[in-house]
Design an enzyme around this catalytic site. Structure first.
Site, mmCIF file in Angstrom:
data_model
loop_
_atom_site.group_PDB
_atom_site.id
_atom_site.type_symbol
_atom_site.label_atom_id
_atom_site.label_comp_id
_atom_site.label_asym_id
_atom_site.label_seq_id
_atom_site.Cartn_x
_atom_site.Cartn_y
_atom_site.Cartn_z
ATOM 1 N N SER A 161 0.848 -1.180 0.000
ATOM 2 C CA SER A 161 0.000 0.000 0.000
ATOM 3 C C SER A 161 0.885 1.231 0.000
ATOM 4 C CB SER A 161 -0.881 -0.016 1.251
ATOM 5 O OG SER A 161 -1.322 1.285 1.557
ATOM 6 N N GLU B 95 -7.366 -11.135 -5.984
ATOM 7 C CA GLU B 95 -8.447 -10.131 -6.004
ATOM 8 C C GLU B 95 -8.798 -9.724 -7.435
ATOM 9 O OE1 GLU B 95 -8.279 -7.034 -2.526
ATOM 10 O OE2 GLU B 95 -6.251 -7.574 -3.093
#
Ligand code: ARG
Length: 463
Positions: free
Chosen positions: A281, A294
């Site tokens: 991130s 994902e």
């Protein structure tokens, strides 16, 4: 007059096509992807025309040399694709005529872009299906290795995402193997209907030239010749069928992704996914996100969308070819790319996942996952199953209140619920006892996992 219009069909037109309309109706930006199969089809067509005497051998050779040279030019990145020439077919034909002169104009004898494009897509899709099938096998092979290596590793099995009964990690992985086997079968079956040749249908009604469709069929490796020219140029059910099979495969990969996402979370912490399949991130330094699963989960939606899109594209078309069909390509191309790349990502990733054996085991130990085993034990002692269910339910309630798992209770504690319980009970309350007892085809016992791996290996070897 007609020199300003498209040279392929400009004869009956008295003004050039509007510049925007030319762009709006063109497909070359995406259908140039079919160039190799377009050339392959044209070479077969020219070969057949020479065999039946419509072209001379010399004309055939000039055409084939020209087409091969064009393929080289395209592959070298030297081909100047022209939007004013609409599509891949007319770009290549125009270039052929530019290179070899008037003979180039003879290639299109006895065919139409309508049977040409239908042939090209089928040749292209057939090849792509083979790549996809190989990726499914590669992923399945990875699952077999993991399952064999972790045949004894115990994890909780879930229903309703609540701990249900212990299972082996190998057994869980082999559930994915089974789903992929069915995806494989569906694509093999779909390929049979893709592999039928519309070439020779011409525009819609067939052609007056003495064509021999069996010659092109053999040259192009099709399994059969389409039996009706109107159907041959118009239906795209093979593309829809592919998208349906692809949707099911993506649905499986999406479910698989969902589990990987859960398992890599701090809350489950069941597996380690190597860093190369994750990203971080930009704001939270501690994050390691399972991006690949994902993304695959997210991409399933676009393939379902393409299935809907193609069904809708086809549903109101009168026979035979309609320009609507030009809209078949982008969804089909994207469905192929998405499925192939998702499988590739999984085939790369699965051999690299590492189960956290102790965490899984601890999770299976908690949550009363051997409650069914205790009930089965009491059945073996002669009690009816419904009564056993009740007895074990009370024992579980006691466990919840006292903070003890079934295996942590003393014999006296357990005997409060049934006099039938004796000290042989502890063997069935262990995780190993629980999984080992499910010892039949399709069961979770390590022995059965190894047998299933053996069957899986044989299946892959016979493909
Ligand atoms: N680009 C067209 C397609 O993809 C090729 C066939 C066009 N045929 C025609 N008569 N306009 O479907």
């Amino acid at each position: 007059m007609s020199q300003h219009t498209n040279q392929s069909w400009g004869g009956r037109f008295s003004e050039p096509v509007d510049a925007f309309v030319a762009r709006f109706t063109a497909s070359v930006d995406f259908d140039k992807r079919l160039y190799k199969h377009d050339i392959q089809g044209s070479i077969a067509h020219a070969t057949m025309l020479a065999k039946v005497g419509v072209l001379s051998d010399a004309e055939r050779d000039t055409i084939i040399d020209g087409l091969n040279a064009i393929r080289g030019e395209i592959e070298a990145g030297n081909f100047d694709w022209r939007v004013d020439l609409e599509d891949v077919h007319m770009n290549i034909e125009a270039k052929l005529t530019e290179r070899i002169g008037i003979t180039g104009k003879k290639l299109h004898t006895g065919r139409s872009r309508n049977d040409q494009v239908a042939t090209d897509i089928r040749l292209w899709l057939r090849e792509e299906i083979d790549v996809i099938l190989a990726e499914i096998s590669r992923l399945q092979d990875g699952l077999l290795s993991q399952a064999e290596q972790h045949a004894e590793v115990i994890m909780p099995g879930f229903t309703h995402l609540q701990t249900a009964q212990p299972v082996t990690f190998g057994h869980h992985l082999l559930a994915w193997f089974e789903m992929l086997s069915r995806d494989y079968e569906r694509l093999v079956d779909c390929r049979k209907r893709v592999n039928r040749m519309p070439l020779g249908s011409a525009a819609l009604a067939g052609t007056t030239y003495p064509i021999e469709r069996s010659i092109t069929c053999e040259l192009l490796g099709f399994e059969a010749i389409s039996g009706n020219s109107l159907d041959g140029v118009s239906d795209r059910d093979f593309a829809i069928e592919f998208c349906a099979a692809a949707s099911l495969a993506m649905m499986h990969l999406s479910r698989f992704s969902e589990e990987l996402v859960l398992w890599t979370s701090a809350q489950f912490n069941f597996i380690d996914l190597p860093d190369r399949f994750c990203t971080g991130s930009s704001i939270m330094p501690q994050k390691k996100n399972p991006d690949v699963p994902e993304l695959v989960r997210g991409k399933s939606g676009r393939v379902y969308g393409h299935l809907m899109g193609l069904l809708t594209l086809m549903k109101s078309q009168p026979l035979a070819y309609n320009k609507d069909n030009q809209e078949d390509k982008e969804p089909l191309f994207d469905a192929v790319d998405t499925l192939r790349d998702s499988l590739r990502a999984f085939a790369d990733m699965i051999p690299a996942i590492q189960p956290k054996v102790e965490v899984m085991r601890e999770a299976a130990r908690r949550g009363f996952s051997t409650a069914t085993d205790l009930a089965d034990y009491l059945v073996r002692k002669g009690l009816p199953f419904r009564d056993c269910h009740e007895i074990v339910g009370k024992a579980v309630k006691y466990g919840v209140d006292s903070g003890k798992d079934l295996a942590e209770m003393s014999l006296d504690e357990l005997r409060q619920f049934s006099e039938q319980i004796t000290d042989d009970v502890f063997a069935v309350l262990t995780l190993e006892g629980s999984v080992g007892a499910r010892d039949h085809i399709g069961g979770t016992a390590p022995k059965q996992v190894r047998a299933a791996v053996g069957r899986g290996r044989e299946l892959l070897a016979n493909r």
